[in-house]
Design a protein around this motif. Structure first.
Motif, PDB file in Angstrom:
ATOM      1  N   LYS A 180       0.827  -1.210   0.000  1.00 33.59           N
ATOM      2  CA  LYS A 180       0.000   0.000   0.000  1.00 33.59           C
ATOM      3  C   LYS A 180       0.860   1.258   0.000  1.00 33.59           C
ATOM      4  CE  LYS A 180      -4.337  -1.476   0.418  1.00 33.59           C
ATOM      5  NZ  LYS A 180      -5.444  -1.049  -0.454  1.00 33.59           N
ATOM      6  N   ILE A 181       1.944   1.228   0.788  1.00 38.81           N
ATOM      7  CA  ILE A 181       2.805   2.408   0.907  1.00 38.81           C
ATOM      8  C   ILE A 181       3.578   2.658  -0.387  1.00 38.81           C
ATOM      9  CG2 ILE A 181       4.853   3.348   2.067  1.00 38.81           C
ATOM     10  CD1 ILE A 181       3.914   1.979   4.590  1.00 38.81           C
ATOM     11  N   ASN A 182       4.173   1.586  -0.913  1.00 41.01           N
ATOM     12  CA  ASN A 182       4.988   1.712  -2.123  1.00 41.01           C
ATOM     13  C   ASN A 182       4.940   0.416  -2.909  1.00 41.01           C
ATOM     14  OD1 ASN A 182       6.859   2.162  -4.125  1.00 41.01           O
ATOM     15  ND2 ASN A 182       8.425   3.007  -2.766  1.00 41.01           N
ATOM     16  N   PRO A 183       4.066   0.314  -3.903  1.00 42.96           N
ATOM     17  CA  PRO A 183       3.915  -0.912  -4.688  1.00 42.96           C
ATOM     18  C   PRO A 183       5.186  -1.321  -5.436  1.00 42.96           C
ATOM     19  CG  PRO A 183       2.096   0.606  -5.090  1.00 42.96           C
ATOM     20  CD  PRO A 183       3.137   1.358  -4.327  1.00 42.96           C
ATOM     21  N   LYS A 184       6.148  -0.386  -5.578  1.00 37.25           N
ATOM     22  CA  LYS A 184       7.374  -0.694  -6.314  1.00 37.25           C
ATOM     23  C   LYS A 184       8.347  -1.545  -5.497  1.00 37.25           C
ATOM     24  CE  LYS A 184       7.189   3.523  -9.114  1.00 37.25           C
ATOM     25  NZ  LYS A 184       7.873   4.794  -9.456  1.00 37.25           N
ATOM     26  N   ILE A 185       8.144  -1.567  -4.172  1.00 42.84           N
ATOM     27  CA  ILE A 185       9.043  -2.348  -3.317  1.00 42.84           C
ATOM     28  C   ILE A 185       8.761  -3.834  -3.517  1.00 42.84           C
ATOM     29  CG2 ILE A 185       9.724  -2.887  -0.942  1.00 42.84           C
ATOM     30  CD1 ILE A 185       9.068  -0.043  -0.176  1.00 42.84           C
ATOM     31  N   LYS A 186       9.748  -4.546  -4.045  1.00 43.88           N
ATOM     32  CA  LYS A 186       9.591  -5.980  -4.296  1.00 43.88           C
ATOM     33  C   LYS A 186      10.008  -6.813  -3.087  1.00 43.88           C
ATOM     34  CE  LYS A 186       8.231  -5.200  -8.463  1.00 43.88           C
ATOM     35  NZ  LYS A 186       6.797  -5.337  -8.782  1.00 43.88           N
ATOM     36  N   LYS A 187      10.992  -6.307  -2.366  1.00 44.27           N
ATOM     37  CA  LYS A 187      11.487  -7.027  -1.194  1.00 44.27           C
ATOM     38  C   LYS A 187      11.691  -6.025  -0.068  1.00 44.27           C
ATOM     39  CE  LYS A 187      14.822 -10.563   0.145  1.00 44.27           C
ATOM     40  NZ  LYS A 187      16.033 -11.321  -0.236  1.00 44.27           N
ATOM     41  N   ASP A 188      11.180  -6.358   1.085  1.00 42.76           N
ATOM     42  CA  ASP A 188      11.222  -5.447   2.233  1.00 42.76           C
ATOM     43  C   ASP A 188      12.591  -5.513   2.913  1.00 42.76           C
ATOM     44  OD1 ASP A 188      10.451  -3.690   4.211  1.00 42.76           O
ATOM     45  OD2 ASP A 188       9.335  -5.183   5.357  1.00 42.76           O
ATOM     46  N   GLU A 189      13.571  -4.892   2.289  1.00 42.26           N
ATOM     47  CA  GLU A 189      14.935  -4.938   2.812  1.00 42.26           C
ATOM     48  C   GLU A 189      15.087  -4.025   4.023  1.00 42.26           C
ATOM     49  OE1 GLU A 189      17.220  -6.880   1.965  1.00 42.26           O
ATOM     50  OE2 GLU A 189      16.760  -7.585  -0.066  1.00 42.26           O
ATOM     51  N   PRO A 190      15.867  -4.458   5.028  1.00 42.90           N
ATOM     52  CA  PRO A 190      16.129  -3.588   6.183  1.00 42.90           C
ATOM     53  C   PRO A 190      16.835  -2.300   5.756  1.00 42.90           C
ATOM     54  CG  PRO A 190      16.784  -5.851   6.638  1.00 42.90           C
ATOM     55  CD  PRO A 190      16.488  -5.780   5.178  1.00 42.90           C
ATOM     56  N   LEU A 191      16.482  -1.203   6.392  1.00 36.56           N
ATOM     57  CA  LEU A 191      17.143   0.066   6.110  1.00 36.56           C
ATOM     58  C   LEU A 191      18.600   0.015   6.545  1.00 36.56           C
ATOM     59  CD1 LEU A 191      16.683   3.008   5.127  1.00 36.56           C
ATOM     60  CD2 LEU A 191      16.211   3.604   7.497  1.00 36.56           C
ATOM     61  N   GLY A 192      18.862  -0.796   7.546  1.00 32.90           N
ATOM     62  CA  GLY A 192      20.204  -0.945   8.090  1.00 32.90           C
ATOM     63  C   GLY A 192      20.108  -1.579   9.465  1.00 32.90           C
ATOM     64  N   PHE A 193      21.235  -1.735  10.116  1.00 27.56           N
ATOM     65  CA  PHE A 193      21.245  -2.375  11.436  1.00 27.56           C
ATOM     66  C   PHE A 193      21.812  -1.457  12.514  1.00 27.56           C
ATOM     67  CE2 PHE A 193      23.629  -4.939  14.596  1.00 27.56           C
ATOM     68  CZ  PHE A 193      22.540  -5.522  15.227  1.00 27.56           C
ATOM     69  N   ASP A 194      22.978  -0.899  12.275  1.00 29.82           N
ATOM     70  CA  ASP A 194      23.665  -0.113  13.301  1.00 29.82           C
ATOM     71  C   ASP A 194      23.419   1.372  13.078  1.00 29.82           C
ATOM     72  OD1 ASP A 194      25.271   1.017  15.182  1.00 29.82           O
ATOM     73  OD2 ASP A 194      27.138   0.083  14.523  1.00 29.82           O
ATOM     74  N   LEU A 205      11.588   7.796   6.557  1.00 32.36           N
ATOM     75  CA  LEU A 205      11.375   6.598   7.366  1.00 32.36           C
ATOM     76  C   LEU A 205       9.961   6.034   7.240  1.00 32.36           C
ATOM     77  CD1 LEU A 205      13.323   7.614  10.605  1.00 32.36           C
ATOM     78  CD2 LEU A 205      14.123   6.265   8.659  1.00 32.36           C
ATOM     79  N   ILE A 206       9.155   6.607   6.354  1.00 34.84           N
ATOM     80  CA  ILE A 206       7.812   6.053   6.138  1.00 34.84           C
ATOM     81  C   ILE A 206       7.947   4.663   5.532  1.00 34.84           C
ATOM     82  CG2 ILE A 206       5.665   6.287   4.843  1.00 34.84           C
ATOM     83  CD1 ILE A 206       5.982   9.308   4.989  1.00 34.84           C
ATOM     84  N   GLY A 207       7.406   3.670   6.230  1.00 30.88           N
ATOM     85  CA  GLY A 207       7.476   2.292   5.750  1.00 30.88           C
ATOM     86  C   GLY A 207       8.831   1.635   5.923  1.00 30.88           C
ATOM     87  N   ALA A 208       9.776   2.306   6.601  1.00 28.45           N
ATOM     88  CA  ALA A 208      11.132   1.768   6.726  1.00 28.45           C
ATOM     89  C   ALA A 208      11.159   0.467   7.512  1.00 28.45           C
ATOM     90  CB  ALA A 208      12.034   2.792   7.404  1.00 28.45           C
ATOM     91  N   ASN A 209      12.033  -0.426   7.103  1.00 25.15           N
ATOM     92  CA  ASN A 209      12.233  -1.685   7.824  1.00 25.15           C
ATOM     93  C   ASN A 209      13.349  -1.483   8.838  1.00 25.15           C
ATOM     94  OD1 ASN A 209      12.829  -4.239   8.769  1.00 25.15           O
ATOM     95  ND2 ASN A 209      12.582  -5.239   6.796  1.00 25.15           N
ATOM     96  N   LEU A 210      12.964  -1.268  10.090  1.00 28.71           N
ATOM     97  CA  LEU A 210      13.914  -1.069  11.186  1.00 28.71           C
ATOM     98  C   LEU A 210      13.854  -2.235  12.169  1.00 28.71           C
ATOM     99  CD1 LEU A 210      13.196   2.724  11.766  1.00 28.71           C
ATOM    100  CD2 LEU A 210      15.311   1.763  10.832  1.00 28.71           C
ATOM    101  N   ALA A 211      13.373  -3.377  11.708  1.00 29.21           N
ATOM    102  CA  ALA A 211      13.259  -4.556  12.571  1.00 29.21           C
ATOM    103  C   ALA A 211      14.637  -4.969  13.077  1.00 29.21           C
ATOM    104  CB  ALA A 211      12.625  -5.708  11.796  1.00 29.21           C
ATOM    105  N   GLY A 212      14.762  -5.074  14.392  1.00 30.60           N
ATOM    106  CA  GLY A 212      16.016  -5.504  14.995  1.00 30.60           C
ATOM    107  C   GLY A 212      17.136  -4.487  14.949  1.00 30.60           C
ATOM    108  N   ALA A 213      16.849  -3.280  14.499  1.00 32.18           N
ATOM    109  CA  ALA A 213      17.899  -2.262  14.354  1.00 32.18           C
ATOM    110  C   ALA A 213      18.343  -1.716  15.708  1.00 32.18           C
ATOM    111  CB  ALA A 213      17.400  -1.115  13.479  1.00 32.18           C
TER     112      ALA A 213
END
Length: 279
Positions: A180-194, A205-213
């Motif tokens: 819904k946020i961005n149909p162009k995103i094919k894979k939800d890659e993490p924005l980063g870790f550290d 950071l809208i829709g950003a993947n910050l899981a475990g960051a």
């Protein structure tokens, strides 16, 4: 994009800490370290030196002053009172020494299950299809049922196997949100870790993947975190003053307690604004 339906969030009250109905399980059952801003190094099963006979804390009112963020940030998702009142029917570990270790072990299992229920409730508020809502509701009922078993059966639960089932649904909801946020995103890659101490004020950071960051001490002031996923992210001292976290995915009370916010930080209705935050 439609986000939360707040009519579906009332059950969060069963996942909120009520220390007055607990026996200080988190202050006894768990391992503590001063490195994590707890009051002492403590092995699991040993009562904290500040736990009083009535299971209240000697220094609770001074936790912020003493910078004991380990205590401030901890959240059992309501497992403490559930184990104390429902499973052991108000019989404490002090009055049942032969079962004390069993109680601690049960508390840990129930805490994990309660945390899963929290994320499932959250996923429900983001789900749009009736089929997905139905699947989430079924596993919520199943997980709640596990927390209501007797102690011996709770200890037989394969927590990781159940977590895998829960995570499958959480990921499905996440995939739909990203679409819904961005149909162009094919894979939800993490924005980063550290991101320790990093300035993220210029990041989208809208829709950003910050899981475990690692967001420890990161500057996220005035960022919009709508649709961002923060499950497992370490937000200790993350500066979220002025942030819009109202529609952040899988945000917990513990993460908010550990962050630096203010009255302009937008939070979901089921998250309590910490009393130690500035105005």
């Amino acid at each position: 994009m439609k986000y939360r339906n707040y009519n579906e969030t009332s059950s969060y009250k069963n996942l909120k800490i009520d220390c007055s109905k607990c026996f200080g399980f988190c202050c006894v059952a768990l391992y503590f370290s001063t490195i994590d801003n707890f009051p002492q190094d403590k092995i699991a099963g040993q009562p904290c030196k500040n736990l009083k006979d009535d299971f209240t804390c000697k220094i609770h009112k001074d936790l912020s002053k003493k910078n004991l963020k380990g205590c401030i940030n901890y959240d059992c998702f309501g497992a403490g009172q559930k184990v104390a009142q429902n499973i052991y029917e108000n019989v404490s570990w002090k009055n049942s020494q032969e079962k004390s270790q069993e109680m601690y072990d049960v508390f840990v299992v129930v805490k994990n299950l309660q945390e899963m229920i929290w994320y499932l409730y959250d996923s429900f508020t983001f789900a749009e299809s009736e089929d997905l809502k139905k699947n989430i509701n079924e596993i919520i009922i199943e997980t709640e049922g596990l927390t209501n078993l007797c102690a011996s059966n709770i200890l037989k639960i394969d927590v990781e196997e159940h977590r895998t089932k829960v995570n499958y649904l959480l990921k499905e909801v996440r995939a739909n949100v990203i679409k819904k946020i961005n149909p162009k995103i094919k894979k939800d890659e993490p924005l980063g870790f550290d991101f320790i101490g990093k300035d993220l004020r210029n990041k989208d950071l809208i829709g950003a993947n910050l899981a475990g960051a690692l967001l420890i001490g990161a500057n996220l002031q005035h960022r919009d975190l709508s649709g961002a996923i923060v499950v497992g992210a370490d937000m200790r001292d993350a500066d979220i003053r002025g942030c819009n976290a109202e529609n952040t995915m899988y945000l917990t009370q513990s993460q908010i307690n550990s962050a630096i916010g203010n009255s302009k930080t937008k939070l979901p209705l089921f998250i309590k604004r910490p009393s130690h935050w500035e105005e």
